[in-house]
Enzyme design. Sequence first.
Site, PDB file in Angstrom:
ATOM      1  N   ASP A   1       0.818  -1.210   0.000  1.00 22.01           N
ATOM      2  CA  ASP A   1       0.000   0.000   0.000  1.00 22.01           C
ATOM      3  C   ASP A   1       0.859   1.270   0.000  1.00 22.01           C
ATOM      4  OD1 ASP A   1      -2.767   1.231   0.660  1.00 22.01           O
ATOM      5  OD2 ASP A   1      -1.489   2.051   2.242  1.00 22.01           O
TER       6      ASP A   1
ATOM      7  N   GLU B   1       1.352  -0.450  -5.068  1.00 16.79           N
ATOM      8  CA  GLU B   1       0.419   0.637  -5.377  1.00 16.79           C
ATOM      9  C   GLU B   1       1.221   1.928  -5.395  1.00 16.79           C
ATOM     10  OE1 GLU B   1      -3.339   3.208  -3.698  1.00 16.79           O
ATOM     11  OE2 GLU B   1      -1.628   2.680  -2.472  1.00 16.79           O
TER      12      GLU B   1
HETATM   13  C1  GLC Z   1      -3.951   3.467  -0.369  1.00 16.69           C
HETATM   14  C2  GLC Z   1      -5.266   2.742  -0.270  1.00 16.69           C
HETATM   15  C3  GLC Z   1      -6.302   3.697   0.233  1.00 16.69           C
HETATM   16  C4  GLC Z   1      -5.879   4.187   1.590  1.00 16.69           C
HETATM   17  C5  GLC Z   1      -4.471   4.794   1.540  1.00 16.69           C
HETATM   18  C6  GLC Z   1      -3.912   4.983   2.908  1.00 16.69           C
HETATM   19  O1  GLC Z   1      -3.996   4.479  -1.302  1.00 16.69           O
HETATM   20  O2  GLC Z   1      -5.602   2.168  -1.500  1.00 16.69           O
HETATM   21  O3  GLC Z   1      -7.562   3.099   0.299  1.00 16.69           O
HETATM   22  O4  GLC Z   1      -6.779   5.133   2.049  1.00 16.69           O
HETATM   23  O5  GLC Z   1      -3.573   3.951   0.869  1.00 16.69           O
HETATM   24  O6  GLC Z   1      -3.561   3.754   3.483  1.00 16.69           O
END
Ligand code: GLC
Length: 570
Positions: free
Chosen positions: A226, A298
């Site tokens: 993440d 991500e």
């Molecule tokens: C990422 C997740 C999102 C979350 C953020 C903070 O972007 O996909 O849903 O709010 O991280 O953890």
Amino acid sequence: MLSQLLLLFTAVLLCCGNCAFATTVDWWESATLYQIYPRSFMDSDGDGVGDLNGITSRLEYLKEIGVTATWLSPIFESPMADMGYDVSNFTNIDPLFGTMEDFDVMIAKAHKLGLKIILDFVPNHSSDECEWFQKSIRREDGYDDFYMWEDGKIDSQTGERVPPSNWVSVFSGSMWTWNEQRQQYYLHQFLAKQPDLNFSNPMVREYMQAVLQFWVDRGVDGFRIDAVPHIGEKQYANGTYPDEPRSGWSDDPNSYNYHDHIYTKDQPLTLEVVYEWRKFFDEYKNQNGGDTIALIAEAYSSVDVLSDYINNGTHAGTQIPMNFNLMSLDSHSTARNVEQLTKVWMDTIWERHHSANWVLGNHDNDRLATRMSQRKVYLMTMLVHALPGTSVTYYGEEIGMSNVDTECTEVSCEDRDPERTPMQWTNSAHAGFTTGPTTWLPVSSDYEVINVATERGVARSTLQIFKGMTKLKQTPAFKAFKDDNGFSFGAVSEQVFQVVRTAVKREEYRILINMGNSIEYLYGLANQTMEYVLLSPYSPHSYGEKVDLSQRIYLMPFEAVVLYSSAESS
Ligand code: GLC
Ligand code: MG
């Protein structure tokens, strides 16, 4: 090792002469990935919130639709300020989702079915309710520098204490929040309830590696990491933090877009830890055997930065930095727009790493049907499965679910709720998601038409197209794509996108997608006759029908087809 060498040797021998396209790929390279948002997938205990036993009960469904691996959004203990992305215990299951036993049962069943389970790893921050943060507030031994603490500055004009830098958090407002108890500011790139861990502290790195070890020992097949770009922040040797310059994209000083994030995104420290994790997993595999553990990142970053996250020439990192480019398509987008977006990826990432992945949606963005219109969902489904590499599908997109107008409730009140509503399984109460009286977010009003059970019975439904495409992804022509000759794609007119996939012995698939609302004529696409093997709802053709591509052919508005030929048939 020896057996691997032998295999390689045999493969080379067998392939001599006619195996131009036969390079084999690792499981993740051409996988069909599927994201489950656990709160909304399937509820087993009637409380209106999805859970692990619910997921376990639907693993056969994932198998049915051709999923290789499923990524679960966070299932860990959490106060749910950011719906699980605020973790208070990284090695515990939140009771809302079930127990560790439920988890073990789920993973055992998944593996029995040949499915892989990928967990969400949230390293950048914990919940402020995490024991580590509480200890850090109290400056307990070893935890003093576990998070990013700073005194702040005294404003020379007002004499008041102000944050250490002008940094703005992703969710708006200062990235620094004052803690009364410790009498210092702490840094949070997201909510104030999500303090950033300090990755320049070796103990933090050890702890987070132990988290990975814990789950991989339990049989997890990979991780979606993440918020990767936000892991490291620039800090000078004297402990101060530099202000970020203005970006010019926003006039609102509280907006994340106000600054150019040169000190809080994609920092060298971040790359360092990503490489460390990869090294850990490579060593783990060397010691324990088994399949490659996939690291999916991500990162909303440029392709040049993503390229470094994969491999900077010296170190390897994530195998799959998610490619969000196609998510910028909207209802007006043409085949040429698709071509431009795919090119951005291919020119850099494919050129350098021979790796590709295509994401159409997730829990942070509007649903595909809402962004592009309902009737284009199957077009995009065909596209991402036709393109070489890994496809990533957000739950419900395979049936064409749309955003739902949600209202604030006590459980949740945020602008991302509309794309997080319960999965639509059947046309009975609550779309078959729960047997209880309520659901945590409302079920879409279109569930009587848009649901798994109904679409299973309709020959050319979005679901059937999804299944047809994932099946094709298993064929040699789709799997052997590492050779540049194994595929080609691009716009053949303003509105028609074409993908060609080729395997040994000249087996060929040709996917034609008309993104526009008028009839398209194409001339002399190729010197061969092909057969229709997959057809969209708006196709007047029939299965098995032949078409001579050296002549004029046509596609109806929003028609998409898969054509096939083999050396024997042409
Ligand atoms: C990422 C997740 C999102 C979350 C953020 C903070 O972007 O996909 O849903 O709010 O991280 O953890
Ligand atoms: Mg950080």
